[in-house]
Design an enzyme around this catalytic site. Structure first.
Site, PDB file in Angstrom:
ATOM      1  N   CYS A 133      96.493  14.846-133.363  1.00  0.00           N
ATOM      2  CA  CYS A 133      97.792  14.172-133.378  1.00  0.00           C
ATOM      3  C   CYS A 133      97.621  12.703-133.727  1.00  0.00           C
ATOM      4  O   CYS A 133      97.281  11.890-132.864  1.00  0.00           O
ATOM      5  CB  CYS A 133      98.472  14.328-132.018  1.00  0.00           C
ATOM      6  SG  CYS A 133     100.057  13.491-131.938  1.00  0.00           S
ATOM      7  N   CYS A 136      99.900  10.371-131.767  1.00  0.00           N
ATOM      8  CA  CYS A 136      99.501  10.123-130.380  1.00  0.00           C
ATOM      9  C   CYS A 136      98.300   9.172-130.327  1.00  0.00           C
ATOM     10  O   CYS A 136      98.235   8.296-129.471  1.00  0.00           O
ATOM     11  CB  CYS A 136      99.099  11.418-129.666  1.00  0.00           C
ATOM     12  SG  CYS A 136     100.134  12.823-130.049  1.00  0.00           S
ATOM     13  N   ASP A 137      97.339   9.352-131.209  1.00  0.00           N
ATOM     14  CA  ASP A 137      96.041   8.678-131.049  1.00  0.00           C
ATOM     15  C   ASP A 137      95.718   7.658-132.130  1.00  0.00           C
ATOM     16  O   ASP A 137      94.695   6.972-132.038  1.00  0.00           O
ATOM     17  CB  ASP A 137      94.913   9.736-131.015  1.00  0.00           C
ATOM     18  CG  ASP A 137      95.063  10.669-129.835  1.00  0.00           C
ATOM     19  OD1 ASP A 137      95.635  10.234-128.821  1.00  0.00           O
ATOM     20  OD2 ASP A 137      94.617  11.825-129.919  1.00  0.00           O
TER      21      ASP A 137
END
Ligand SMILES: Cc1cc2nc3c(=O)[nH]c(=O)nc-3n(C[C@H](O)[C@H](O)[C@H](O)COP(=O)(O)OP(=O)(O)OC[C@H]3O[C@@H](n4cnc5c(N)ncnc54)[C@H](O)[C@@H]3O)c2cc1C
Length: 310
Positions: A133, A136-137
């Protein structure tokens, strides 16, 4: 444990499940949506959509919040964060750690998740350099070097997203051309931070505490090389979320549930909608459309199978 009865229980609260919830509850049947996570599904994790009609650009999280509010308006009962213990489609019973649901129809909308590369080091380095992701990261890779693996829309879009943070993004693809839409490809080819590594597969992910190398094999020459990277983002496809359900319904070779055009599966009164079913296009709009069709036919099923009280 609470015993709960509904006309329709929808498993999964992403775009398909929430859309099914809206249509089922508007069809005046009692409706619950059960999710093992928070509601919103995959779109909640990515930044923006540019292809959901009516919105030229919309945040994935924002769009899903609107779906959820819409389902709330029609009185759908929501059960997030449920630890699923068993699902019996024949008796239409779902047991979670807190509740036992029984239903007249079940709509499966459990979606899909990224396919794993299945190479040494992948599992070991999740959270320490391997991520599925970018949204997300991605911010952890500011001024770093990362590799994205894949050649479809998701891979190319995520590679472009990562260039916001990383100094360099390698796009490793096993073929010599991308599968992504032409407009997406054109943007990526113009992005100077992206370097394409063609005809190559990842065979190993290595490092000490954190990822520092991906081992590549050229599928044409079989030459093996090392690429120094801080992160690896595989986007090579998806697998359906069929845990506790697999084997109870007809599935294709990839495990996706086979339905007819009304979203009916091989078990009476059980419907499958969205990414979890065999379908030629997996997008928010098709998931929402499936949800609508499945719910309308679930309501019809309930109406035609009403018990006759003498
Ligand atoms: C990186 C990326 C970018 C994308 N970009 C776009 C885009 O720009 N435009 C677009 O239209 N589409 C895009 N997509 C595709 C889109 O996200 C999916 O097609 C869509 O989310 C499918 O919706 P769904 O409801 O079928 O499944 P999901 O969104 O996967 O939702 C499934 C839900 O079911 C829950 N669940 C899973 N298993 C269980 C279980 N056993 N019990 C209970 N609940 C369960 C999950 O927690 C989740 O909430 C993208 C996908 C990815 C990965």
């Amino acid at each position: 444990m609470a015993q709960l009865e509904f006309d329709t229980v929808i498993l999964g609260g992403g775009p398909a499940g929430l859309s099914a919830g809206i249509y089922a509850s508007r069809g005046a049947v009692s409706t619950a949506i059960v999710d093992m996570n928070m509601f919103g599904g995959q779109p909640s994790n990515y930044l923006e959509l540019e292809n959901y009609p009516g919105f030229q650009v919309v945040g994935g999280y924002d769009l899903m919040e609107k779906f959820e509010e819409h389902a709330d308006k029609f009185g759908v009962k929501k059960f997030p964060m449920q630890e699923i213990q068993s699902i019996d489609l024949n008796s239409k019973r779902i047991i979670t750690s807190e509740n036992e649901f029984s239903a007249k129809t079940i709509i499966i909308a459990t979606g899909a998740q990224p396919m794993k590369l299945g190479v040494p080091g992948e599992k070991e380095f999740v959270g320490r350099g391997v991520s599925y992701c970018a949204v997300c990261d991605g911010a952890f890779y500011r001024n770093k070097v990362v590799a994205v693996v894949g050649g479809g829309n998701a891979a190319v879009e995520e590679a472009m997203y990562l260039t916001k943070f990383a100094d360099k993004v390698y796009l490793v693809h096993r073929r010599d051309e991308l599968r992504a839409d032409k407009i997406v490809q054109e943007r990526a080819f113009k992005n100077e931070k992206i370097e394409f590594v063609w005809n190559s597969i990842v065979t190993e992910i290595k490092g000490e505490n954190l990822v520092d190398t991906v081992v590549l094999e050229n599928v044409k020459t079989h030459e093996v090389s090392n690429l120094s990277v801080n992160g690896v983002f595989p986007y090579i496809g998806i697998v359906p979320n069929v845990e506790n359900i697999s084997g109870q319904l007809l599935q294709d070779a990839g495990g996706f549930f086979i339905t007819d055009e009304t979203m009916a599966t091989s078990v009476e009164g059980v419907f499958a909608v969205g990414d979890v079913r065999k379908t030629p296009l997996r997008q928010v709009i098709t998931a929402a459309s499936d949800g609508a069709v499945g719910a309308v036919y679930a309501v019809k099923y309930i109406e035609t199978h009403k018990e006759v009280v003498v």
